[in-house]
Design a protein around this motif. Sequence first.
Motif, PDB file in Angstrom:
ATOM      1  N   GLY A   1       0.812  -1.205   0.000  1.00  0.00           N
ATOM      2  CA  GLY A   1       0.000   0.000   0.000  1.00  0.00           C
ATOM      3  C   GLY A   1       0.846   1.256   0.000  1.00  0.00           C
ATOM      4  N   ALA A   2       1.938   1.234   0.765  1.00  0.00           N
ATOM      5  CA  ALA A   2       2.835   2.387   0.803  1.00  0.00           C
ATOM      6  C   ALA A   2       3.583   2.539  -0.527  1.00  0.00           C
ATOM      7  N   LEU A   3       4.034   1.426  -1.091  1.00  0.00           N
ATOM      8  CA  LEU A   3       4.786   1.468  -2.342  1.00  0.00           C
ATOM      9  C   LEU A   3       3.901   1.878  -3.514  1.00  0.00           C
TER      10      LEU A   3
ATOM     11  N   ALA B   1      -7.153  -3.200  -7.458  1.00  0.00           N
ATOM     12  CA  ALA B   1      -8.053  -2.333  -6.702  1.00  0.00           C
ATOM     13  C   ALA B   1      -7.567  -2.111  -5.277  1.00  0.00           C
ATOM     14  N   TRP B   2      -7.075  -3.169  -4.633  1.00  0.00           N
ATOM     15  CA  TRP B   2      -6.726  -3.081  -3.210  1.00  0.00           C
ATOM     16  C   TRP B   2      -5.555  -2.138  -2.968  1.00  0.00           C
ATOM     17  N   TYR B   3      -4.469  -2.314  -3.693  1.00  0.00           N
ATOM     18  CA  TYR B   3      -3.313  -1.449  -3.483  1.00  0.00           C
ATOM     19  C   TYR B   3      -3.604  -0.012  -3.917  1.00  0.00           C
TER      20      TYR B   3
ATOM     21  N   ALA C   1      -1.549  -1.387  -9.646  1.00  0.00           N
ATOM     22  CA  ALA C   1      -1.362  -2.447 -10.637  1.00  0.00           C
ATOM     23  C   ALA C   1       0.113  -2.791 -10.802  1.00  0.00           C
ATOM     24  N   ARG C   2       0.960  -1.781 -10.930  1.00  0.00           N
ATOM     25  CA  ARG C   2       2.377  -2.038 -11.146  1.00  0.00           C
ATOM     26  C   ARG C   2       3.047  -2.641  -9.918  1.00  0.00           C
ATOM     27  N   THR C   3       2.556  -2.292  -8.739  1.00  0.00           N
ATOM     28  CA  THR C   3       3.139  -2.857  -7.522  1.00  0.00           C
ATOM     29  C   THR C   3       2.994  -4.374  -7.496  1.00  0.00           C
ATOM     30  N   ILE C   4       1.783  -4.880  -7.717  1.00  0.00           N
ATOM     31  CA  ILE C   4       1.598  -6.330  -7.670  1.00  0.00           C
ATOM     32  C   ILE C   4       2.245  -6.997  -8.875  1.00  0.00           C
TER      33      ILE C   4
END
Length: 307
Positions: free
Chosen positions: A187-189, A247-249, A196-199
């Motif tokens: 979430g912070a990142l 959606a979550w992040y 989308a890109r984080t996961i």
Amino acid sequence: MSSKSSATAVAPITAAGRDHRSAGLALGALGVLAFSMSLPATRVAVQHLDPWFVAFGRAVGAALLAWAYLRWSRAPRPTRAQWRRLAVVALGVVAGFPLFTSLALTTQPSAHGAVVVAILPAMTAAFAVLRAGERPPPAFWLSSAAGLVAVLVFLAASGTVGGSASLADLWLLTAVTLCGLGYAEGGALARDLGGARTICWALLLALPVTIPITVVTAIAHPPHATAHAWLSFAYLTLVSMFLGFFAWYAGLARGGIARVGQIQLTQPILTLLWSALLLSETVTPASLAAAAVVLTCVVLTQRTRAR
């Protein structure tokens, strides 16, 4: 990243700010809805497929989708510091939570897992607090401890904690701890990379681990399953491991980890309902009572932190 979390920083309340937070809450709710079927789907899948294959095979499938998305969006590569943080995300949500829930649900019903996972919001908030360097009041930690005690009391009363108990409940608690870490870090990142890109980058980073384990497991135990089991595996791959995190992040990044994290309070209840509707599992009054106690403790934790 700033030393202050957006969940605790004080900012003027404007129409744009309210719209931004509302969007975050809506995205977070969509993510929780997607995740609420993860335990029932896992329960179905592991009845016919090896739990290691379910845990890591879905990560490989989601990584292929992630590669296609990153190519299509022409996403820039993360920095060295971001790669280190992505490793934490991968440990928590790509490897840790899927593996330990798969191991646990080979012997436990998903309704039982939903009660244990009820402490996930408090765990997420605790990791967000630790990462932000905040000093929460003693009431915060008392509420967190009360939630954990409620879970342990439920496990003891249900006969799953004792001298002859299996490791299933330890797997569930480990899964929740790692998932809370992955949620807070991701979430912070996502404030820098986007949800989308984080996961997607986390899934690709985990490939050197997920591919060998998937291949070895498939060779040792060739996957043969019913259509329902493969449909559940597909749901875990496409929704639980991939689209749900979009959606979550994004919701955590827009609305704040602590604020949006409160929406997870509905996840155990939704999971219990899915378990009853889809798997015909018996949801006992004791399970509902334990879930209510845990959710109350989590609410107190979130409200204490907000103050």
